[in-house]
Design a protein around this motif. Structure first.
Motif, PDB file in Angstrom:
ATOM      1  N   LEU A   6      76.344  34.118  85.147  1.00 43.96           N
ATOM      2  CA  LEU A   6      77.895  32.714  84.858  1.00 43.96           C
ATOM      3  C   LEU A   6      78.288  33.480  82.800  1.00 43.96           C
ATOM      4  CD1 LEU A   6      78.226  30.042  87.055  1.00 43.96           C
ATOM      5  CD2 LEU A   6      78.571  32.641  87.824  1.00 43.96           C
ATOM      6  N   ASP A   7      79.079  33.842  82.434  1.00 47.88           N
ATOM      7  CA  ASP A   7      79.199  34.918  81.390  1.00 47.88           C
ATOM      8  C   ASP A   7      80.875  33.961  80.979  1.00 47.88           C
ATOM      9  OD1 ASP A   7      78.766  35.568  79.088  1.00 47.88           O
ATOM     10  OD2 ASP A   7      78.939  37.503  79.981  1.00 47.88           O
ATOM     11  N   PRO A   8      80.883  33.052  80.050  1.00 48.30           N
ATOM     12  CA  PRO A   8      81.413  32.282  79.751  1.00 48.30           C
ATOM     13  C   PRO A   8      82.419  33.223  78.398  1.00 48.30           C
ATOM     14  CG  PRO A   8      79.595  31.463  78.787  1.00 48.30           C
ATOM     15  CD  PRO A   8      79.292  31.722  79.314  1.00 48.30           C
ATOM     16  N   GLY A   9      83.702  33.114  79.215  1.00 46.94           N
ATOM     17  CA  GLY A   9      84.674  33.753  78.257  1.00 46.94           C
ATOM     18  C   GLY A   9      84.637  32.823  76.550  1.00 46.94           C
ATOM     19  N   GLU A  10      85.599  34.339  75.401  1.00 50.27           N
ATOM     20  CA  GLU A  10      85.660  32.757  74.113  1.00 50.27           C
ATOM     21  C   GLU A  10      86.472  31.800  74.338  1.00 50.27           C
ATOM     22  OE1 GLU A  10      88.129  33.975  70.158  1.00 50.27           O
ATOM     23  OE2 GLU A  10      87.863  35.460  71.600  1.00 50.27           O
ATOM     24  N   LEU A  48      79.401  24.397  79.777  1.00 48.17           N
ATOM     25  CA  LEU A  48      79.477  23.325  80.955  1.00 48.17           C
ATOM     26  C   LEU A  48      80.752  23.935  81.581  1.00 48.17           C
ATOM     27  CD1 LEU A  48      79.304  20.232  77.743  1.00 48.17           C
ATOM     28  CD2 LEU A  48      78.048  21.221  80.021  1.00 48.17           C
ATOM     29  N   ASP A  49      81.441  25.143  81.397  1.00 48.66           N
ATOM     30  CA  ASP A  49      82.786  25.331  82.149  1.00 48.66           C
ATOM     31  C   ASP A  49      81.903  26.741  83.142  1.00 48.66           C
ATOM     32  OD1 ASP A  49      84.653  24.235  80.575  1.00 48.66           O
ATOM     33  OD2 ASP A  49      84.120  25.702  79.182  1.00 48.66           O
ATOM     34  N   CYS A  50      80.446  26.616  82.897  1.00 50.80           N
ATOM     35  CA  CYS A  50      79.474  27.535  83.378  1.00 50.80           C
ATOM     36  C   CYS A  50      79.101  26.775  84.755  1.00 50.80           C
ATOM     37  CB  CYS A  50      78.530  28.224  82.918  1.00 50.80           C
ATOM     38  SG  CYS A  50      79.070  29.529  82.168  1.00 50.80           S
ATOM     39  N   ARG A  51      78.899  25.723  84.355  1.00 48.73           N
ATOM     40  CA  ARG A  51      78.123  24.588  85.384  1.00 48.73           C
ATOM     41  C   ARG A  51      79.526  24.506  86.444  1.00 48.73           C
ATOM     42  NH1 ARG A  51      77.406  18.568  82.708  1.00 48.73           N
ATOM     43  NH2 ARG A  51      79.728  18.941  82.526  1.00 48.73           N
ATOM     44  N   THR A  52      80.565  24.286  86.160  1.00 51.89           N
ATOM     45  CA  THR A  52      81.846  23.859  86.824  1.00 51.89           C
ATOM     46  C   THR A  52      81.788  24.919  87.832  1.00 51.89           C
ATOM     47  OG1 THR A  52      82.633  22.651  85.489  1.00 51.89           O
ATOM     48  CG2 THR A  52      83.589  23.130  87.090  1.00 51.89           C
ATOM     49  N   VAL A  53      82.127  26.356  87.773  1.00 54.12           N
ATOM     50  CA  VAL A  53      81.488  27.220  88.655  1.00 54.12           C
ATOM     51  C   VAL A  53      80.476  27.327  89.340  1.00 54.12           C
ATOM     52  CG1 VAL A  53      81.736  29.853  89.066  1.00 54.12           C
ATOM     53  CG2 VAL A  53      83.172  28.594  87.056  1.00 54.12           C
ATOM     54  N   LYS A 104      74.687  32.962  76.253  1.00 48.39           N
ATOM     55  CA  LYS A 104      75.864  31.498  76.575  1.00 48.39           C
ATOM     56  C   LYS A 104      75.844  30.752  77.657  1.00 48.39           C
ATOM     57  CE  LYS A 104      78.803  34.727  75.068  1.00 48.39           C
ATOM     58  NZ  LYS A 104      79.806  35.248  74.883  1.00 48.39           N
ATOM     59  N   GLY A 105      74.932  31.912  78.972  1.00 47.92           N
ATOM     60  CA  GLY A 105      75.767  31.483  80.166  1.00 47.92           C
ATOM     61  C   GLY A 105      74.648  30.938  81.069  1.00 47.92           C
ATOM     62  N   LEU A 106      75.223  30.408  82.807  1.00 44.68           N
ATOM     63  CA  LEU A 106      73.928  30.368  83.591  1.00 44.68           C
ATOM     64  C   LEU A 106      73.884  31.643  84.494  1.00 44.68           C
ATOM     65  CD1 LEU A 106      75.585  26.812  84.655  1.00 44.68           C
ATOM     66  CD2 LEU A 106      73.496  27.116  83.190  1.00 44.68           C
ATOM     67  N   HIS A 107      72.570  31.343  84.985  1.00 43.81           N
ATOM     68  CA  HIS A 107      72.312  32.181  86.212  1.00 43.81           C
ATOM     69  C   HIS A 107      71.693  31.313  87.018  1.00 43.81           C
ATOM     70  CE1 HIS A 107      70.325  35.811  82.864  1.00 43.81           C
ATOM     71  NE2 HIS A 107      71.871  36.018  83.164  1.00 43.81           N
ATOM     72  N   LEU A 108      72.247  32.217  88.544  1.00 38.46           N
ATOM     73  CA  LEU A 108      72.269  31.774  89.397  1.00 38.46           C
ATOM     74  C   LEU A 108      71.315  32.511  90.343  1.00 38.46           C
ATOM     75  CD1 LEU A 108      74.943  29.907  90.301  1.00 38.46           C
ATOM     76  CD2 LEU A 108      73.513  28.671  89.193  1.00 38.46           C
ATOM     77  N   SER A 152      89.570  34.850  78.969  1.00 36.01           N
ATOM     78  CA  SER A 152      89.163  34.107  78.089  1.00 36.01           C
ATOM     79  C   SER A 152      89.717  32.559  78.185  1.00 36.01           C
ATOM     80  CB  SER A 152      90.536  34.441  76.575  1.00 36.01           C
ATOM     81  OG  SER A 152      90.969  33.327  75.737  1.00 36.01           O
ATOM     82  N   GLY A 153      88.622  31.784  77.905  1.00 37.58           N
ATOM     83  CA  GLY A 153      88.764  30.066  78.507  1.00 37.58           C
ATOM     84  C   GLY A 153      88.455  29.934  79.889  1.00 37.58           C
ATOM     85  N   LYS A 154      87.983  31.968  79.829  1.00 39.01           N
ATOM     86  CA  LYS A 154      87.407  31.748  81.585  1.00 39.01           C
ATOM     87  C   LYS A 154      85.792  31.741  81.954  1.00 39.01           C
ATOM     88  CE  LYS A 154      91.768  31.773  84.001  1.00 39.01           C
ATOM     89  NZ  LYS A 154      92.282  33.134  85.434  1.00 39.01           N
ATOM     90  N   VAL A 155      85.368  31.837  82.665  1.00 38.69           N
ATOM     91  CA  VAL A 155      83.741  32.217  83.446  1.00 38.69           C
ATOM     92  C   VAL A 155      84.139  33.269  84.212  1.00 38.69           C
ATOM     93  CG1 VAL A 155      81.508  31.469  84.544  1.00 38.69           C
ATOM     94  CG2 VAL A 155      83.289  30.047  83.134  1.00 38.69           C
ATOM     95  N   PHE A 156      83.152  34.355  83.447  1.00 37.29           N
ATOM     96  CA  PHE A 156      83.509  35.303  84.319  1.00 37.29           C
ATOM     97  C   PHE A 156      82.162  35.478  85.100  1.00 37.29           C
ATOM     98  CE2 PHE A 156      81.251  40.582  84.302  1.00 37.29           C
ATOM     99  CZ  PHE A 156      81.869  40.511  85.859  1.00 37.29           C
ATOM    100  N   VAL A 157      82.406  35.706  86.221  1.00 39.56           N
ATOM    101  CA  VAL A 157      81.333  35.187  87.653  1.00 39.56           C
ATOM    102  C   VAL A 157      80.773  36.989  88.113  1.00 39.56           C
ATOM    103  CG1 VAL A 157      80.316  34.906  90.115  1.00 39.56           C
ATOM    104  CG2 VAL A 157      82.154  33.170  89.070  1.00 39.56           C
TER     105      VAL A 157
END
Length: 303
Positions: A133-137, A142-147, A170-174, A215-220
């Motif tokens: 989960l890679d957050p864009g600009e 925390l946005d990654c957390r929601t996804v 910047k992000g999360l791995h699941l 932008s403003g989103k999380v790339f899955v």
């Protein structure tokens, strides 16, 4: 040049005072000490998996070297295997199977350790599922957390238990332990769930790789399930401003975080975390091809 002996192997250690992280003064000697101190926890996650290194001999602000082939001068006691999957021609890669090999790699300033989702005994047959989960600009962890929470609940419907770790960036791995499946099938399943996340969270999640959509989103990122791709290993250092570590976390910790900084962990944080939590990713180590015997999830076919 100082020397050390580990498991009967004599290693020469060079430039231990060389600063690899200028912002904090963190040295190569400290990087080597970090890896040696967590070897017992880290090595099982590297067991049987070919290593791709990111080397930073002049520090994280200097030139980086992506190393997939066996480096020149590799000692003959370092494990090497021929890899035939995901390559037009066979190649040989290093496997870090013991503390001596891990310290040898750290002495090369191999700060980042990356592995595929399969093991050498069944090349291209994944035993792990991963989402990056890679957050864009404009977005953050925390946005990654929601996804991540949405993906956790959705995958649970298929009997898949996702385990979170910070990427160290910047992000999360699941990750989830799965019955061995062809990496193409695993990638297809991950892509399906990424698209479902995009449909369910259209203002936050994106499954397409185009950077202008992020932008403003999380790339899955589902593509790291491809047999040719690798993911930052659990407990690896990352080449950021500070010596951050890709660190397993609990879902409760994710839920409790008030800011992105609450989910940043550096080398000094790991020993007390391991003492308190143990290895939160230990379920990845059970089942076929590894020690233990708990049942792994059987992925359904992608629709």
């Amino acid at each position: 040049m100082p020397h050390t002996e580990i498991e009967g192997h004599r290693l020469s250690l060079s430039n231990l005072d060389k600063v690899l992280y200028p912002a904090t003064g963190f040295t190569k000697g400290e990087a080597i000490h970090f890896y040696a101190s967590i070897a017992g926890t880290l090595l099982p996650h590297l067991d049987g998996r070919p290593l791709s290194f990111l080397r930073f001999p002049d520090g994280v602000e200097g030139q980086r070297f992506f190393t997939k082939h066996v480096p020149r001068g590799t000692p003959d006691w370092v494990t090497v295997h021929e890899i035939t999957v995901a390559s037009k021609t066979p190649m040989h890669q290093v496997f870090l199977q013991d503390e001596a090999s891990l310290v040898w790699a750290a002495n090369l300033a191999a700060l980042e350790l990356h592995t595929p989702q399969w093991r050498v005994d069944r090349q291209g047959m994944a035993d792990r599922l991963v989402f990056d989960l890679d957050p864009g600009e404009g977005a953050d962890i925390l946005d990654c957390r929601t996804v991540a929470s949405w993906l956790r609940d959705r995958s649970a419907e298929d009997g898949v238990t996702l385990l979170p770790k910070t990427s160290g960036s910047k992000g999360l791995h699941l990750l989830a332990p799965i019955e061995r499946r062809d990496a193409l099938d695993v990638s297809a399943y991950a892509k399906q769930l990424a698209r479902e996340a995009e449909d369910a969270l259209p203002d936050l999640a994106v499954s397409k790789m185009s950077k202008d959509l992020r932008s403003g989103k999380v790339f899955v990122d589902w593509s790291q399930n491809n047999a040719a791709k690798t993911t930052a290993a659990p407990y690896t250092l990352r080449a950021k401003e500070r010596p951050t570590v890709s660190t397993p976390v609990t879902w409760d910790e994710l839920d409790a975080a008030d800011s992105a900084d609450d989910l940043v962990f550096v080398t000094a944080d790991l020993p007390p975390r391991l003492k308190s939590y143990g290895d939160l990713l230990a379920p990845l180590l059970t089942g076929p091809g590894s020690k233990g015997g708990s049942v792994r999830a059987r992925l359904p076919k992608a629709q």
